[in-house]
Every structure is written in structure tokens, then in C-alpha cells.
Design an enzyme around this catalytic site. Sequence first.
Site, PDB file in Angstrom:
ATOM      1  N   ASP A 242      -6.893  -3.501  -6.391  1.00  0.00           N
ATOM      2  CA  ASP A 242      -6.404  -2.489  -5.556  1.00  0.00           C
ATOM      3  C   ASP A 242      -4.983  -2.130  -5.676  1.00  0.00           C
ATOM      4  OD1 ASP A 242      -8.085  -3.962  -4.314  1.00  0.00           O
ATOM      5  OD2 ASP A 242      -8.229  -2.833  -2.570  1.00  0.00           O
TER       6      ASP A 242
ATOM      7  N   ASP B 289       0.840  -1.265   0.248  1.00  0.00           N
ATOM      8  CA  ASP B 289       0.059   0.200  -0.069  1.00  0.00           C
ATOM      9  C   ASP B 289       0.832   1.249  -0.210  1.00  0.00           C
ATOM     10  OD1 ASP B 289      -2.680  -0.974   0.155  1.00  0.00           O
ATOM     11  OD2 ASP B 289      -2.378  -1.737   2.095  1.00  0.00           O
TER      12      ASP B 289
END
Length: 360
Positions: A136, A78
Site C-alpha cells: 500500500d 499514510d
Amino acid sequence: MLSAIDQAKSSGNAGVTPRSLTANGDLALVPSKDWCSGFFPGELWFLYQYSGQEKWLKLAKTFTAFIEDQKTNGGTHDMGFKIYTSVGSGYRLTKDPHYRDVIIEGAKTLSTRFNPKVGCIKSWDNRIWKFPVIIDNMMNLELLFEATKLSGDSSFYKIAVTHANTTMKNHFRANYSSYHVVSYDPETGEVLKKQTHQGYADESAWSRGQSWALYGYTMCYRETKDKAYLRQAENVAKFILDNPVLPRDLVPYWDYNAPNIPNEQRDVSAAAVMASALYELSTYSTNGKLYRGKADLIVKNLTDRYTAGPGTSKGFILLHSTGSRPANTEVDVPLSYADYYYLEALLRQKHLADKKPVVD
């Protein structure tokens, strides 16, 4: 917004940012290692960009500093969500060389998760999958593209393109909907399973995942000018916009295949990401008028129907997002990333109206 800032400052831990609200209506604060930590500083940068006011600049710098330690956190994919939304926004608006260094260091760390045999960056550790890649992850490639521009090191660019190509090959169905999770064998690169973690079912289309795909391939086209990415973004847009269960206000249910539509929760965050992506895609595609019109409608409906009242919701802007319906967490709540992409969409809308580039 100021309510969220005041509570974060008084929490006793300077390294926290708002993510959502608790069941009791209290502010849910997260440490820098949380995947959502960068969105709130990014919102502050957007407010500075829009207003030019020094108070937002000062706050943006303060909260961005809390995230910088993540530049060496190799245990997560992330990095873009954390570093690029915060530090990347800061560099875009200030050109501070310190931010440049943080971006490059973050990209180096993210690159350590790339497996050339698979052709992707690994998403999660210590899960049930050997080498999971989630849709994602497309959003984290922007950090790598930026790092190549800032450093001249093309290895970041090559990793981003390889990941995008592998994902385009393996994540999408014939109708251009995306799986959430694709699990690979790290030794051979073979696809082992195609599943979901936050969607309704393995073969369903989790709505925020479709928005991540739309945004990710639009961004990849911007950075590479590869027409394959433009076509992919257009095809994903068609799946979303032509979907028979997409509500008239264009704010999707949390999954396009959820079993009890229309009695299912909406996901405002999916709509906000979609609107921001469509504004950018409108500047590249021959379908630009359609995409801009749809983005305008989403923004109008979010503003008219899904915003919190003044002085409520601890400073969050948008209501009715869905974090993870299968886990029954963050369901029908405000979320920091919904606000982030909503503000980005508003700025992109303004830039189009002013006949300026949507992406600086």
C-alpha cells in the site's frame, strides 16, 4: 453524497469524514488520523472538477481543512492517502499556496519514516514486525514526488525512488504478484519475513494489494520516466488481467487465492483502483488499447452492477467492497476509497474521450 455530508456535519465533531457503513447501516465516521480520512474530501474535489459548481468547491475546502492537522503526524505512513487525496487535489485545482505548504510539510513528516539502511519508508509502528513495509505504501510516494516539484528539494524524490526500487526488488514473486508485508531488519536492511495481514495467506495475492502495485508503479513511471517502472506496471497488469480466477466482469475476489472461489466476497475497491490505474497506464504503454478497453469494462460493470440506488447507503456510490476479510471487518460494504478511485477513473475516462491528459 449529500446525505453523508449532512450527517458528518451534524455529528458533533467537525473533524470527521465518512469511511463506510456500520452493521446497522449507519454512517461510519472517522477522525483525521484515520488512514481513510482524506478520501471523502478528495471525492468532493472530483465533483467540483467535473461540475465546476461552487457548492462542491465550498464543501471540498471545508472538509479538506479537517485533514490538514495530519501534516505533522509522524506516526503513520499514510500521509499520501490522507494529505495528497485531499490537500493535493485542492492544490491541483486551485493552486492555493496554503495547500502547497501543507503538501511540503506532509512530505517532510513522511520522510522521517524513511530508513536509508532498509531503503524504505516504514509502514506501521507497534506491530509484530521490526520494520514492516506494505505494498500500500507505494501509493504514498506521489506526495513525495509532488513535494519535490513544489519545493525544489530533491530529497523527497530520492526517497520515493529508493522506496520504489527496494519494493520492486523484494515485494514481488516471479509471476509479478506482490506480497502484502515485507519485514526488514532496521539495523542491517535484511529481509526477515514476507507475509500478509489482509490477504488469505502469506503466499497468496491479496487483490487490493495487486491494484495498489499497479497504480503505484504506473504513477512512478509518470514521475520519473524510468522504463523499469513501466515494465513493472505492465507485468503486474498481466498478472491481474490474465489471472484464471478473475471474474468476467473484472471485479476481483478479495484475494486471487481465496480458498472458496467462486463463493468468496468481491472487492469492488480493488476494481476501482485497477480501472483508474489502467486508464493512466494506457497512455504510456504499447498495450494501451487493451488497458483502456479493460478499464472501460470495469467502469461499465461497476456502474451497472455495483452502484447503490439513489437515496440509499447514506450517499456512498459503490457497494460490495472488502476492507479486511481475515479480520472480518468492512466485508461487503461501501468504502470511501472505492468511491474515490471510481470517480477518478470516471474523470480519467472522460479526459481520454476528450483527448486531454489523464493526469493534469
